[in-house]
Structure formats: structure tokens, C-alpha cells
Scaffold this active site. Sequence first.
Site, PDB file in Angstrom:
ATOM      1  N   CYS A 158      -9.948  39.321  28.416  1.00 13.40           N
ATOM      2  CA  CYS A 158     -10.901  39.048  27.328  1.00 13.40           C
ATOM      3  C   CYS A 158     -11.612  37.869  26.918  1.00 13.40           C
ATOM      4  O   CYS A 158     -12.615  37.732  26.410  1.00 13.40           O
ATOM      5  CB  CYS A 158     -10.345  39.880  25.954  1.00 13.40           C
ATOM      6  N   CYS A 194     -14.455  25.711  32.175  1.00 16.95           N
ATOM      7  CA  CYS A 194     -15.121  26.886  31.451  1.00 16.95           C
ATOM      8  C   CYS A 194     -14.403  26.783  30.133  1.00 16.95           C
ATOM      9  O   CYS A 194     -14.004  25.678  29.604  1.00 16.95           O
ATOM     10  CB  CYS A 194     -14.730  28.189  32.297  1.00 16.95           C
TER      11      CYS A 194
END
Length: 386
Positions: free
Chosen positions: A197, A343
Site C-alpha cells: 500500500c 521512490c
Amino acid sequence: MNHENIQFSKEELARYNRHIIIKEFGLDAQKKLKAAKVLVIGSGGLGSPVLLYLAAAGVGTIGIVDFDVVDDSNLQRQVLFGVHDVGKSKAEAARQRLQSLNPFINIEVHNVQFTSKNALELIKKYDVVADGTDNFPTRYLVNDACVLLNKPNVYASIFQFEGQVSVFNYRNSKGELGPNYRDLYATPPPPGLVPSCAEGGVLGVLPGIIGSLQALEVIKVITGVGEILSGRFYIFDALNFESRTFNLKRNPNNPLNGVNPTIKELIDYEEFCSVKTVERAIKEISVKELYDWQVRGEDFQLIDVREPHEYDIVNLGAELIPLGVVSKHAEKIDRTKKVVIHCKTGGRSAKAIRELEDKFGFTNLYNLKAGIFGWIDEVDPELTKY
């Protein structure tokens, strides 16, 4: 769970009146709730509604396993916490919130990481386990520990717009044992195939829906009221408001409790899910090392593989090449010097590096451990998290 001698104060009877007046539920079921001990593993997106509703329902003893701290980015979905809890231990903040909701129950805090070394010790004193974790190693660990200890495991998971719920390792009134997680997924998916998630996102309201269903199944397991979601696997699609329920059966080849079981004790689940192998397969650099490179004037290329909307919120001035198109733009990546790819937390960048190395033979790529969130935590806390 011996509930015969359970007593309620006048205040408790008034509090649980809406349960007690239900003919199919009644005082006996409420006694079972007060006598029960439930261990909730994880107090995040799923754990928040599970804990809130189990506490409100009057489960007598609730254990919380969580070693994380509350972060601003949690508040989009982890409704157990408020801005005043940021930086606090999740387990301790959860205890305070639940105690304020229902002072008639006991809350036990386990502010530790759930591992193969302590799983059996943590679970054995509880009657039911609710798995609110978000990674494959811990899901298999929870499952295996519950099977080894003969404890029902109320499972749920969420990702983006989809949620899943089931009850594993449940023995019904006839003595029949239902399937467990390994009957559904004998082995984990390849590393990097299914993002977490944290990497793929989740609609904030979804864990509220799925976590409430998970709490419902815990209550049904404890009280015996209704039909338990054992042998069935429920999937909810929030985007299209559609749901499906699949039947599950025990697999005779289940390595844990099949005909010829091969797993008789807890194993190294990081290794089982190939997490360690993935980490060894690529070169990494810490945020402090990256900062040192910048200070020394090291010649390197910095690439961000997040999505444009994430980049607009906060960035390190890197060249933006989203993960989904990184192969199409491989020519933009320099082969003559070190290249650092990052990221949000390190998952997508690791996947990008594996893809580039496998397809194009790059040997000069470095993954930024902990990603831009690590940079914010250790180098520049003035930047905004999301």
C-alpha cells in the site's frame, strides 16, 4: 473461553444494551465477548477499525502488536490516531484511545516487531488473532503460528480499491477444521510483483470498510453467532461496488497441516518470501551516503521513479521517469557514471533497477534505501511527507 461466571456492572449493562436486546445475540454472547482475548497484529489502516469496534463491542482483553510510530501520512486512513499522536508509539497511542472509548476492558500493549522468535509466545495466550499486516512475510508468519497453536486467524488485506476478508484455521462446532492461508496461497508471489500500500496506495475509506468486516468476523468467531466466513474468501471492489465470495477447501498438499506436513516449526519468512534475496541482488546507498556524495561534488545521476503527482508534492530535484515507463526511457539513464534511483520508500526503485538490469544490462545503478521518506527523516525534515 469460560464465560459462565462473567458479571457486568450496571454501567456495562447500559453500555451493551443494544447488543443484549438482540434476540439472536443476547446476554450470553456479550459474556463471551467479555471473556475473550483477541490479539490484533498491526494497528494501522485495518487495525484502526478492528480495534475501535472490538473495544466498543466489549471484548474483555485486546492485545496490540505494533512497533511503528504514528506518521502524518498515516492519518489519511488510520482513524485511530490524531495529529497529537504523530511521533508516538502506535501501540501506546492506540491503548490510550481505546481506553478512553471503553474503560471496562483490558488493553495489552506489545510494542515489538512480530517475528518468528516471539510469534508463538505472543499468540498463545489469546483466543483469536486478527491479522492487520500489509506484507507477505508477516502474513505467512501469522498464519503458520496460528495453525501450530490451533488459533483462528481472522484475515483481511487491502490494496488501492480492493479488500479481502476470510477466517482461517477455524474449527466449527462439529470439530471440522477449515482452510488456512497456505490453502489459498501455497507460496508467495515473486518479489516486486505485488506492491505494498505504501507503494501502490489505498483509498482511505477502504480499510474502514474491510476492517469493520474483519471485526465482525472476530465477534462471530467469539460468540458463535451467525455463519463464520471460514472456507470462503470475500473480495470487495470499492470502485465498482461489487463483491464476490469464493469457496475454499483444505489442500491435502498443504505443507503445514496437509496429509504429509513438512513445516513443523516457524521458519525464516523473509527468506521464504525472497525478500533477503531481492535486497542482496541490487546495490544500495543510504540517504546519508547520498548526502555525502552531494557535499563532495560526486558526479552521479539522480532518477525519481514515482508518479508526477507525487513529484509535485515533494522532490529532490531528480529527473522524473515513472516506474511504468522506465524501460521505454532507458536511453536517458547514463551508463558512464553512478546512477541513484529513488521512490517513496525504496520498493519501486528496487523494482526499476531489477527491470533495467535484466533488460538492458545496467551495472551502475544504486537503490536509495528508504527513498525520499528516508531523506526527509535523516537529512531534511523540513520537506513535506505525503
